[in-house]
Structure formats: C-alpha cells, structure tokens
Design a protein around this motif. Sequence first.
Motif, mmCIF file in Angstrom:
data_model
loop_
_atom_site.group_PDB
_atom_site.id
_atom_site.type_symbol
_atom_site.label_atom_id
_atom_site.label_comp_id
_atom_site.label_asym_id
_atom_site.label_seq_id
_atom_site.Cartn_x
_atom_site.Cartn_y
_atom_site.Cartn_z
ATOM 1 N N GLU A 75 0.814 -1.214 0.000
ATOM 2 C CA GLU A 75 0.000 0.000 0.000
ATOM 3 C C GLU A 75 0.849 1.266 0.000
ATOM 4 O O GLU A 75 0.497 2.268 -0.632
ATOM 5 C CB GLU A 75 -0.932 0.014 1.218
ATOM 6 C CG GLU A 75 -1.918 -1.146 1.273
ATOM 7 C CD GLU A 75 -1.323 -2.389 1.900
ATOM 8 O OE1 GLU A 75 -0.150 -2.339 2.351
ATOM 9 O OE2 GLU A 75 -2.026 -3.415 1.949
ATOM 10 N N ARG A 76 1.980 1.215 0.696
ATOM 11 C CA ARG A 76 2.818 2.414 0.814
ATOM 12 C C ARG A 76 3.361 2.878 -0.530
ATOM 13 O O ARG A 76 3.679 4.065 -0.702
ATOM 14 C CB ARG A 76 3.978 2.165 1.780
ATOM 15 C CG ARG A 76 4.942 1.080 1.322
ATOM 16 C CD ARG A 76 6.101 0.878 2.280
ATOM 17 N NE ARG A 76 6.922 -0.266 1.921
ATOM 18 C CZ ARG A 76 7.888 -0.246 1.011
ATOM 19 N NH1 ARG A 76 8.161 0.883 0.358
ATOM 20 N NH2 ARG A 76 8.595 -1.336 0.744
ATOM 21 N N LEU A 77 3.492 1.973 -1.485
ATOM 22 C CA LEU A 77 4.129 2.308 -2.757
ATOM 23 C C LEU A 77 3.304 3.285 -3.580
ATOM 24 O O LEU A 77 3.844 4.002 -4.425
ATOM 25 C CB LEU A 77 4.399 1.038 -3.563
ATOM 26 C CG LEU A 77 5.342 0.031 -2.902
ATOM 27 C CD1 LEU A 77 5.442 -1.227 -3.749
ATOM 28 C CD2 LEU A 77 6.716 0.645 -2.682
ATOM 29 N N SER A 78 2.005 3.336 -3.340
ATOM 30 C CA SER A 78 1.150 4.254 -4.082
ATOM 31 C C SER A 78 0.911 5.564 -3.340
ATOM 32 O O SER A 78 0.214 6.450 -3.841
ATOM 33 C CB SER A 78 -0.199 3.587 -4.389
ATOM 34 O OG SER A 78 -0.855 3.209 -3.197
ATOM 35 N N ALA A 79 1.481 5.695 -2.153
ATOM 36 C CA ALA A 79 1.291 6.914 -1.359
ATOM 37 C C ALA A 79 2.308 7.976 -1.766
ATOM 38 O O ALA A 79 3.485 7.687 -1.968
ATOM 39 C CB ALA A 79 1.420 6.605 0.130
#
Length: 259
Positions: A75-79
């Motif tokens: 999830e963090r990769l798209s933040a």
Amino acid sequence: MPETDDLSLLIDAAQDAGKIAARYFHGFADRWDKPGGQGPVTEADLAVDQMLREELTAARPDYGWLSEETEDGAERLSAEHVFIVDPIDGTRSFIEGSTTWAHSLAIARNGRVEAAVVYLPLRDKLYAAALGKGATLNNQPLAVSTRAELDGATVLAAKPNLAPSRWINATVPPISRKFRSSLAYRLSLVGEGRFDAMMTLHPTWEWDVAAGSLIVEEAGGIVSDRARQPTHFNNPVPKLPGMVAGGAIIHDALLTRLA
C-alpha cells in the motif's frame, strides 16, 4: 529553525517514544531473535512501534507506513508521502544498557525525505531537519565538518568496511575508524560535525538511514551510495546499496579510494 507541520509531528512522536522506551530500559524488556538472522527485538521495540503507528497515521491517514517492526505491505508504494520509522535503532545497544540507541523517524515525499528526527532520549539529544530549512540539535543549527584531508579523518564505520578488498590496490587509507551501533546516530554525528564521515558498504534498510541522511544533507553534507547515486526512498524492496555521507571533500575522497 522554522518547523514544518510534519516536522513538529515527528518531534512530538519521538519524544513520546522516548518515554515508552525508557520504561523498558536496563533489562526490563523481554527480548528474542527475529527469524532469518535479522537480529534481536524487544518488547520496547514493539511497544514504541505500535504507539508511533497509531499516533502518526491518525494524524496523517493518507501517508504510507514503513517500519522495521511492522509487516510491510504494497500500500505504501502508491502513497505520495510515507513515514519511514525505526522504533529503536540500535536494539543491541538498548539490550546491553548503552545509551546510544535512537528513535529514527522520517517522512519521504515521492522518494525524497522532507522531514526527519533522530532522538536519543537518554542522552537528551534531539536532531531534526526539514528539507531546505537546515538541521538542528536541540534547536541549535548544525554544520558538517569542513575537513579537507582524508588522511586522519574520523569515519564512523563497522570494521568490515575497512577490509583491504574494499579499497583500490587493497590499500586502506589512514583514517581513524570509530563506531556507534545506531546508523541513525552515526549520520546525526556527521551532521553535527563531530565526525568527518560515515559509511556502510553493505545493503542497508531504509528505516536505518532515512532520517539521518536528511540531517547530514541539511547540515551541508553529501549523501550517496558508493556509486555516487543519490538516495531514493520508499522502494519496493526497502533497501539501499550502502551509504557514504560526509562533508563534500571527504565524501569524494572516500568514494575515489573505494574499489
């Protein structure tokens, strides 16, 4: 130094983390070894991690999360923004009763760290930096060493970094090697100007170096990998291929001599 909202958030969270960790210090925390030879972890690491995740993500729910003590997710990769946290950097020092462990907190935006705090609660040392705003120790401005000669320079590094095979012609330069367990603290000490440089030549987890790298840069230093590439954070595999940091002349001199 003017504080960004994000930096103020990190400072408050780091100070809260220090209060929790102090309650477990001097042998009062259960410890065990992580699988795969990843080193020790304690109750204190997990308690601090839980508090930081709850406090920081509640304040910034749209920010991603990357921490040594939290299972990683995609999830963090798209933040656009991501917290990069080591709840206790230098866990071995913590277990041994040393005071050189630190809380390392950073916020990266699109791969670049923009706010950073490294806090050593038992030494009352709070390093902070915001992109373009400079770096401080306990609110006093920092500047890296301006040493111009590699010979005799003080370099924070683990002993294997000075193996002859690491250097051109198997010749290790006559530097003075020093050591601190916490990579975040090593970087902060370079930002403080107490040491001329630091280096770690093996792959390095992002949470160990994200906050400290900005502190060095905002204190006027240079941070890169051994191929002179700048740092980029929030990678799918959150590791960097080592790091060399210091004043411009010593940073260049070390990289020139490395094999």
